[in-house]
Enzyme design. Structure first.
Site, PDB file in Angstrom:
ATOM      1  CG  HIS A 153      -1.826   1.085   1.348  1.00 20.88           C
ATOM      2  ND1 HIS A 153      -2.883   1.000   2.290  1.00 20.88           N
ATOM      3  CD2 HIS A 153      -1.955   2.205   0.526  1.00 20.88           C
ATOM      4  CE1 HIS A 153      -3.686   2.306   2.006  1.00 20.88           C
ATOM      5  NE2 HIS A 153      -2.973   2.990   1.199  1.00 20.88           N
ATOM      6  CG  HIS A 177      -1.097   6.033  -2.852  1.00 18.07           C
ATOM      7  ND1 HIS A 177      -2.529   5.799  -3.560  1.00 18.07           N
ATOM      8  CD2 HIS A 177      -1.339   5.627  -1.428  1.00 18.07           C
ATOM      9  CE1 HIS A 177      -3.474   5.381  -2.457  1.00 18.07           C
ATOM     10  NE2 HIS A 177      -2.843   5.213  -1.335  1.00 18.07           N
ATOM     11  CD  GLU A 217      -7.517   6.953   4.809  1.00 20.39           C
ATOM     12  OE1 GLU A 217      -7.939   6.968   3.511  1.00 20.39           O
ATOM     13  OE2 GLU A 217      -6.256   7.576   4.731  1.00 20.39           O
ATOM     14  CG  ASP A 269       0.088   9.088   0.164  1.00 21.52           C
ATOM     15  OD1 ASP A 269       0.159   8.734  -1.053  1.00 21.52           O
ATOM     16  OD2 ASP A 269      -1.010   8.954   0.948  1.00 21.52           O
TER      17      ASP A 269
HETATM   18  N1  ADE Z   1      -4.669   8.610  -2.127  1.00 16.23           N
HETATM   19  C1  ADE Z   1      -3.504   8.800  -1.502  1.00 16.23           C
HETATM   20  N2  ADE Z   1      -3.361   8.553  -0.177  1.00 16.23           N
HETATM   21  C2  ADE Z   1      -4.510   8.172   0.025  1.00 16.23           C
HETATM   22  C3  ADE Z   1      -5.118   7.665   1.241  1.00 16.23           C
HETATM   23  N3  ADE Z   1      -4.439   7.658   2.663  1.00 16.23           N
HETATM   24  N4  ADE Z   1      -6.603   7.633   1.512  1.00 16.23           N
HETATM   25  C4  ADE Z   1      -7.288   7.821   0.247  1.00 16.23           C
HETATM   26  N5  ADE Z   1      -6.484   7.920  -1.036  1.00 16.23           N
HETATM   27  C5  ADE Z   1      -5.290   8.252  -1.013  1.00 16.23           C
HETATM   28 ZN    ZN Z   2      -3.768   4.730   0.422  1.00 10.17          ZN
END
Ligand code: ADE
Ligand code: ZN
Length: 332
Positions: free
Chosen positions: A16, A18, A199, A278
């Site tokens: 996970h 991005h 989330e 991220d």
């Molecule tokens: N895009 C990048 N990071 C994210 C996150 N934590 N939740 C949803 N979309 C995302």
């Molecule tokens: Zn994410």
């Protein structure tokens, strides 16, 4: 700098992350200069001063804005290689990385530039970084469903080496159910399926992702803890959860890392993995997440080993690659 991962005998898979969220401030300025993009920041410190988030949306605003510097295949390849180098230094031997095509095509960058750059980096990751890798296309759930559908059509026609489909961006008010048909088509085309759920959104979104999208893993999923029946199901079916502790703190899903329920989730039998989400925005890569968990919640070496094993088992790597990474121990 990477943290010491010697305590973990099983290497890590990151499931996970991005790739646009691994865009470090220095690379933002470098690419801005390369592509003659004018940034709305005086300097690095000015940019860094904006990395204070109150919720998911406040982060997404900066995340999308900073993508303006990504324009060519070379930019996407450099970005991905920089992530691979840092991840490998932190003990990652397999990475499945999200990318958001709509965030690029919507501002005029051709899909082919994105796919060529990412594809080149992924194709070379074993040779360059001893790291196997795959791409997961992320649908932006706060954009129109027909746009996601058209993007999937283009992607499948491109023959790009994409292994899966995911769902991300602003969660609340954009339930998985909206994308049932898009996911059905992607799965019929042979893609693996995952989705961000639970989330900021409610536990019901996790159920929808499982029942309506047919996902094999849940990204985040931490709000499952509010629904005991759902937890029972996730444990029974060994549904992997790709949890991102530093992200949860920075986006205020939990107050402090010391309050993070990762150890309770492990104790409950959930198939938890730890990931960076991220990393350029949330204060660290996967090894930083693990190191900070050790200090903040007392994550033990045995728990860390379980997390590493879970990450390999939950990956979409081939059975042979999983066995190699697990050191001969068969994947469950
Ligand atoms: N895009 C990048 N990071 C994210 C996150 N934590 N939740 C949803 N979309 C995302
Ligand atoms: Zn994410």
């Amino acid at each position: 700098m990477a943290n010491d991962v010697a305590a973990t005998t099983t290497p890590l898979a990151e499931l996970h992350m991005h790739v646009e969220g691994s865009l470090e401030p220095e690379l933002i300025f470098e690419l801005a200069q390369r592509n003659r993009v004018t940034l709305p920041y005086r300097d690095l410190d000015d940019l860094r001063s904006r990395y204070e988030f109150t919720d998911l949306q406040s982060f997404l605003d900066l995340y999308f804005a900073n993508m303006s510097v990504l324009r060519t295949a070379a930019d996407f390849a450099d970005l991905t290689r920089a992530y691979f180098a840092r991840a490998a230094a932190g003990g990652v031997r397999h990475a499945e990385i999200f990318f958001n095509p709509q965030a690029h095509t919507a501002r005029g960058v051709p899909l082919g530039e994105v796919l060529d750059g990412l594809g080149d980096a992924v194709a070379a990751s074993e040779a360059e970084f001893s790291l196997s890798s795959g791409l997961i296309v992320g649908i932006l759930r706060d954009r129109p469903v027909p746009e996601a559908d058209a993007m999937l059509t283009d992607l499948l026609a491109s023959g790009a080496p994409v292994i899966g489909i995911g769902l991300d961006s602003a969660e609340v008010g954009n339930p998985p159910s909206l994308f049932a048909d898009v996911f059905a088509r992607a799965r019929a085309a042979g893609l693996h399926a995952v989705a961000h759920a639970g989330e900021e959104g409610p536990p019901d979104y996790i159920r929808q992702a499982l029942d309506l999208l047919g996902v094999e893993r849940i990204d985040h999923g931490i709000r499952c803890l509010e629904d005991e029946d759902l937890v029972d199901r996730l444990v029974r079916d060994r549904v992997p959860l790709t949890v991102c502790p530093l992200s949860n703190v920075r986006l205020r899903v939990v107050d402090r890392l010391a309050d993070h329920p990762i150890r309770a989730m492990l104790a409950r039998g959930l198939a938890v993995t730890v990931n960076s989400d991220d990393p350029a925005y949330f204060g660290g890569y996967v090894d930083d997440n693990l190191a900070q968990l050790r200090d903040a919640v007392g994550l033990t070496d045995a728990e860390r080993e379980t997390l590493a094993r879970n990450s390999i088992e939950a990956s979409f790597a081939s059975a042979a690659r999983k066995a190699e990474l697990l050191g001969g121990r068969p994947a469950r």
